[in-house]
Design a protein around this motif. Structure first.
Motif, PDB file in Angstrom:
ATOM      1  N   ASN A  72       0.870  -1.183   0.000  1.00 15.65           N
ATOM      2  CA  ASN A  72       0.000   0.000   0.000  1.00 15.65           C
ATOM      3  C   ASN A  72       0.905   1.231   0.000  1.00 15.65           C
ATOM      4  O   ASN A  72       1.076   1.891   1.030  1.00 15.65           O
ATOM      5  CB  ASN A  72      -0.922   0.005   1.213  1.00 15.65           C
ATOM      6  CG  ASN A  72      -1.870   1.189   1.219  1.00 15.65           C
ATOM      7  OD1 ASN A  72      -2.191   1.754   0.160  1.00 15.65           O
ATOM      8  ND2 ASN A  72      -2.313   1.598   2.396  1.00 15.65           N
ATOM      9  N   PRO A  73       1.514   1.548  -1.152  1.00 15.72           N
ATOM     10  CA  PRO A  73       2.589   2.544  -1.202  1.00 15.72           C
ATOM     11  C   PRO A  73       2.210   3.909  -0.624  1.00 15.72           C
ATOM     12  O   PRO A  73       1.193   4.502  -1.001  1.00 15.72           O
ATOM     13  CB  PRO A  73       2.879   2.655  -2.695  1.00 15.72           C
ATOM     14  CG  PRO A  73       2.495   1.325  -3.255  1.00 15.72           C
ATOM     15  CD  PRO A  73       1.277   0.943  -2.471  1.00 15.72           C
ATOM     16  N   ARG A  74       3.027   4.397   0.317  1.00 12.45           N
ATOM     17  CA  ARG A  74       2.851   5.722   0.895  1.00 12.45           C
ATOM     18  C   ARG A  74       3.942   6.683   0.428  1.00 12.45           C
ATOM     19  O   ARG A  74       3.664   7.847   0.154  1.00 12.45           O
ATOM     20  CB  ARG A  74       2.874   5.628   2.430  1.00 12.45           C
ATOM     21  CG  ARG A  74       1.695   4.885   3.042  1.00 12.45           C
ATOM     22  CD  ARG A  74       0.430   5.726   3.003  1.00 12.45           C
ATOM     23  NE  ARG A  74       0.605   7.014   3.674  1.00 12.45           N
ATOM     24  CZ  ARG A  74       0.514   7.199   4.992  1.00 12.45           C
ATOM     25  NH1 ARG A  74       0.257   6.163   5.795  1.00 12.45           N
ATOM     26  NH2 ARG A  74       0.663   8.405   5.517  1.00 12.45           N
ATOM     27  N   VAL A  75       5.171   6.196   0.410  1.00  8.91           N
ATOM     28  CA  VAL A  75       6.292   7.065   0.040  1.00  8.91           C
ATOM     29  C   VAL A  75       7.298   6.314  -0.810  1.00  8.91           C
ATOM     30  O   VAL A  75       7.360   5.073  -0.792  1.00  8.91           O
ATOM     31  CB  VAL A  75       7.021   7.627   1.289  1.00  8.91           C
ATOM     32  CG1 VAL A  75       6.115   8.520   2.110  1.00  8.91           C
ATOM     33  CG2 VAL A  75       7.595   6.501   2.134  1.00  8.91           C
ATOM     34  N   VAL A  76       8.077   7.105  -1.546  1.00 11.95           N
ATOM     35  CA  VAL A  76       9.261   6.597  -2.230  1.00 11.95           C
ATOM     36  C   VAL A  76      10.459   7.315  -1.630  1.00 11.95           C
ATOM     37  O   VAL A  76      10.444   8.542  -1.482  1.00 11.95           O
ATOM     38  CB  VAL A  76       9.199   6.836  -3.749  1.00 11.95           C
ATOM     39  CG1 VAL A  76      10.526   6.428  -4.411  1.00 11.95           C
ATOM     40  CG2 VAL A  76       8.052   6.055  -4.366  1.00 11.95           C
ATOM     41  N   ILE A  77      11.487   6.549  -1.284  1.00  6.87           N
ATOM     42  CA  ILE A  77      12.700   7.105  -0.679  1.00  6.87           C
ATOM     43  C   ILE A  77      13.890   6.748  -1.554  1.00  6.87           C
ATOM     44  O   ILE A  77      14.078   5.570  -1.897  1.00  6.87           O
ATOM     45  CB  ILE A  77      12.915   6.552   0.746  1.00  6.87           C
ATOM     46  CG1 ILE A  77      11.708   6.874   1.623  1.00  6.87           C
ATOM     47  CG2 ILE A  77      14.207   7.107   1.364  1.00  6.87           C
ATOM     48  CD1 ILE A  77      11.729   6.167   2.974  1.00  6.87           C
ATOM     49  N   THR A  78      14.672   7.745  -1.911  1.00  2.89           N
ATOM     50  CA  THR A  78      15.856   7.524  -2.746  1.00  2.89           C
ATOM     51  C   THR A  78      17.086   8.071  -2.038  1.00  2.89           C
ATOM     52  O   THR A  78      17.043   9.161  -1.458  1.00  2.89           O
ATOM     53  CB  THR A  78      15.713   8.218  -4.112  1.00  2.89           C
ATOM     54  OG1 THR A  78      14.536   7.722  -4.768  1.00  2.89           O
ATOM     55  CG2 THR A  78      16.919   7.938  -4.999  1.00  2.89           C
ATOM     56  N   VAL A  79      18.177   7.312  -2.094  1.00  3.89           N
ATOM     57  CA  VAL A  79      19.469   7.740  -1.549  1.00  3.89           C
ATOM     58  C   VAL A  79      20.517   7.596  -2.644  1.00  3.89           C
ATOM     59  O   VAL A  79      20.588   6.547  -3.298  1.00  3.89           O
ATOM     60  CB  VAL A  79      19.877   6.899  -0.323  1.00  3.89           C
ATOM     61  CG1 VAL A  79      21.258   7.329   0.189  1.00  3.89           C
ATOM     62  CG2 VAL A  79      18.833   7.014   0.781  1.00  3.89           C
ATOM     63  N   VAL A  80      21.301   8.635  -2.854  1.00  2.00           N
ATOM     64  CA  VAL A  80      22.356   8.636  -3.875  1.00  2.00           C
ATOM     65  C   VAL A  80      23.675   8.998  -3.203  1.00  2.00           C
ATOM     66  O   VAL A  80      23.772  10.027  -2.534  1.00  2.00           O
ATOM     67  CB  VAL A  80      22.048   9.636  -5.010  1.00  2.00           C
ATOM     68  CG1 VAL A  80      23.129   9.563  -6.084  1.00  2.00           C
ATOM     69  CG2 VAL A  80      20.679   9.364  -5.616  1.00  2.00           C
ATOM     70  N   VAL A  81      24.692   8.148  -3.399  1.00  5.23           N
ATOM     71  CA  VAL A  81      25.997   8.350  -2.764  1.00  5.23           C
ATOM     72  C   VAL A  81      27.049   8.543  -3.859  1.00  5.23           C
ATOM     73  O   VAL A  81      27.321   7.624  -4.644  1.00  5.23           O
ATOM     74  CB  VAL A  81      26.366   7.148  -1.871  1.00  5.23           C
ATOM     75  CG1 VAL A  81      27.691   7.400  -1.155  1.00  5.23           C
ATOM     76  CG2 VAL A  81      25.246   6.872  -0.861  1.00  5.23           C
ATOM     77  N   TYR A  82      27.646   9.752  -3.902  1.00  3.97           N
ATOM     78  CA  TYR A  82      28.635  10.090  -4.918  1.00  3.97           C
ATOM     79  C   TYR A  82      30.047   9.741  -4.443  1.00  3.97           C
ATOM     80  O   TYR A  82      30.462  10.107  -3.344  1.00  3.97           O
ATOM     81  CB  TYR A  82      28.613  11.595  -5.227  1.00  3.97           C
ATOM     82  CG  TYR A  82      27.419  12.061  -6.012  1.00  3.97           C
ATOM     83  CD1 TYR A  82      27.518  12.332  -7.377  1.00  3.97           C
ATOM     84  CD2 TYR A  82      26.190  12.256  -5.398  1.00  3.97           C
ATOM     85  CE1 TYR A  82      26.424  12.771  -8.094  1.00  3.97           C
ATOM     86  CE2 TYR A  82      25.092  12.696  -6.109  1.00  3.97           C
ATOM     87  CZ  TYR A  82      25.219  12.953  -7.460  1.00  3.97           C
ATOM     88  OH  TYR A  82      24.124  13.396  -8.167  1.00  3.97           O
TER      89      TYR A  82
END
Length: 600
Positions: free
Chosen positions: A547-557
């Motif tokens: 039951n999708p509430r949020v999308v979380i993205t993490v990007v590490v350079y």
């Protein structure tokens, strides 16, 4: 006296009277208006009434930026010379000025030096230094307005007013306050000393926040008092509009701590993270390392004063594989359980060779298995089932290659060449997220489209504007545009749940009680000379998957501890996800995912 002498004297008197009469006419009729104007200007004080800049608040109304009233204090170096301090005595229990035999007040001290002694304690200034500002330099004319103090509080100004020193005049201003330090600094932005927005929402929304300045014109008496005359004029300022954002301050704060910790732990150059609500496009947190403190922007590098989350692009890597797979599903070219033979390396019909990141023997993988194990060799076979034009159109519909319209200045469109310009290798590399560049906002919104049943919504940071009269204007948000069918989106989400399984690429992203759908990403950073200069590891996840509430993205350079998103980005994802669960009060479902078979 002889008649001649009488006539000469009379003539002289008449001549003198004539000269005086002419001079009187000249003064009154010719020079009169100019002299009157000069006198009025000497008595008059015209000043701007600065409009109160609108507040910026978080989703619950907590202030992110606000304004307070302050005063710049100036001196009229001409009028200050008329100041004197009378000798005071006690009479009938009151302090009154002593007078001399002619009824004049006795003078204890006078002039700028005496005024400086009175003002110095209130302004926390050295009396001698302050006294130097109250008088003109030896080689200059006295000025009618010179600053002697800035950003004085209303309380201090009231105490200064009580002194009744002629020539000490206020300039009402507003000072911008950022009560949370650098938390959300990349979003809020900052202003210059004149209150003009220079970055973030302060810049993009400057016309609404600024309001309209007012103006006042008054005549000042010898002792600095306002003279009530007909020409006094005052036009009140119109305050600016306040902005309510979608940002949740506590979550933003936690998110910023997580990315800073991740940078240190992974030896990274930059770390970004975003939390976006599914179905609405509301951005709850948009975080990055080295965030500017709006109260002290000069202490940050130029590159850290904006928002890298909207201005910096990167190759999404394997997170883009979900769109390649979704396009093939949408076109009816395969099913989640469709079988593929996946060697460690493959050469396509045009001679281009591709390999998986880890060598392996020939495998039998389903379409779901290709996503779960993030196989480059498998995804180029999937993408080859669909026309380049179809894949390009879907990527554009999802939002790649164009601005999202999020309300921050300097947003990049990303890089997505027209399919007609793809060369023989790029047409394949785009299938696994190389040869294309995007911002974290574009990547997150792309996954949010899948989580939202295939409907793309616009990501945004502004919830509403409140006008000075209290009228609230909601941010207009359209219903979104369908990109994928509900069936395709559900199938892709289930495939992404396979990534979190024990046979998938990111089993450590599991959160007890909450099914997660996610995708890792690893890509190389290639310099202009073709040399690899580092890697980018990322992870994007949907919470909860059922039951999708949020999308979380993490990007590490440029991490130095590992190149893989499953290692460098997943721990940060879990920390932010747990904080999001607490912030939104998301209850556990304890649902056991019904996954597609992966293959051999």
């Amino acid at each position: 006296m002889s008649r001649l002498r009488k006539n000469l004297l009379a003539g002289f008197i008449i001549l003198a009277l004539a000269v005086f009469a002419v001079r009187l006419v000249v003064v009154q009729l010719v020079e009169g208006p100019a002299l009157a104007q000069a006198a009025q200007e000497q008595r008059s004080r015209s000043y701007v009434i600065k409009a109160q800049r609108g507040d910026i608040v978080d989703a619950s109304g907590k202030p992110l930026a606000t304004s307070v009233k302050r005063y710049n204090i100036g001196v009229n170096q001409v009028k200050i010379n008329t100041y004197f301090e009378p000798v005071m005595t006690s009479k009938d229990g009151k302090q009154v000025a002593e007078r001399d035999e002619y009824g004049r007040e006795k003078v204890k001290a006078f002039g700028p030096a005496a005024a400086a002694k009175k003002l110095a304690p209130l302004l926390k200034a050295d009396p001698a230094e302050l006294g130097g500002k109250l008088v003109a330099a030896p080689d200059k004319e006295a000025s009618t307005f010179v600053y002697i103090a800035k950003e004085v509080t209303p309380e201090v100004w009231r105490e200064i007013q009580k002194l009744g020193i002629p020539g000490i005049e206020p300039e009402e201003i507003t000072k911008r306050i950022y009560p949370n330090g650098n938390v959300a600094g990349n979003i809020v932005g900052f202003t210059n000393i004149d209150g003009v927005g220079l970055a973030g929402l302060e810049l993009s929304q400057d016309s609404k926040l600024a309001g309209v300045d007012g103006k006042a014109l008054t005549e000042i008496g010898r002792k600095g008092q306002t003279i009530p005359v007909e020409d006094n004029y005052k036009k009140e300022a119109i305050p600016g509009q306040s902005i309510q954002t979608t940002i949740r301050l506590d979550l933003q704060n936690t998110c910023q701590q997580v990315v800073e910790n991740t940078k240190a732990q992974m030896g990274a150059q930059v770390v970004l993270a975003e939390v976006q609500e599914v179905g609405t496009g509301k951005v709850f947190a948009l975080c990055e390392t080295n965030t500017v403190n709006p109260a002290e922007p000069s202490k940050s590098k130029d590159s850290d004063r904006g928002s890298k989350a909207v201005s910096t692009v990167y190759e999404p890597g394997s997170t883009l594989k979900v769109h390649t797979m979704a396009t093939a599903l949408e076109a009816g070219k395969l099913e989640p359980t469709s079988a593929f033979t996946v060697p460690s390396q493959i050469t396509m019909s045009n001679g281009q060779t591709f390999r998986d990141s880890t060598p392996h023997g020939t495998q039998g993988l389903t379409a779901a298995g290709i996503i779960a194990q993030s196989s480059n060799v498998g995804i180029v076979q999937v993408g080859d089932l669909v026309k380049d034009s179809e894949r390009y159109d879907k990527l554009r519909q999802v939002g790649f290659g164009k601005p999202t319209g999020i309300e921050l200045p300097g947003e990049s469109s990303g890089l997505l060449a027209n399919y007609q310009d793809w060369d023989g290798r790029q047409r394949y590399t785009i299938m696994f997220g190389q040869g294309i560049a995007a911002t974290i906002v574009q990547v997150t919104n792309g996954i949010a489209t899948i989580a939202n049943g295939g409907v793309s919504t616009q990501p945004h940071l502004i919830e509403s504007w409140t006008k000075p009269d209290g009228t609230v204007e909601k941010k207009p948000v359209d219903a979104g545009k369908r990109v994928y069918t509900k069936e395709t989106s559900r199938e892709i989400l289930t495939m992404m749940e396979g990534v979190i399984s024990e046979k998938g690429g990111a089993p450590n992203a599991k959160i007890e009680g909450y099914p997660i759908a996610g995708k890792t990403g690893t890509t190389q950073i290639i310099a202009a000379n073709g040399q690899q200069t580092g890697n980018i590891g990322s992870f994007t996840g949907v919470l909860p998957a059922d039951n999708p509430r949020v999308v979380i993205t993490v990007v590490v350079y440029r991490p130095t501890s590992s190149i893989y998103g499953s290692v460098v980005a997943v721990p940060a994802f879990k920390d932010i996800a747990n904080a999001t669960i607490r912030e939104l009060g998301i209850p556990p479902t304890n649902e056991v995912p019904q996954l597609y078979p992966i293959g051999e």
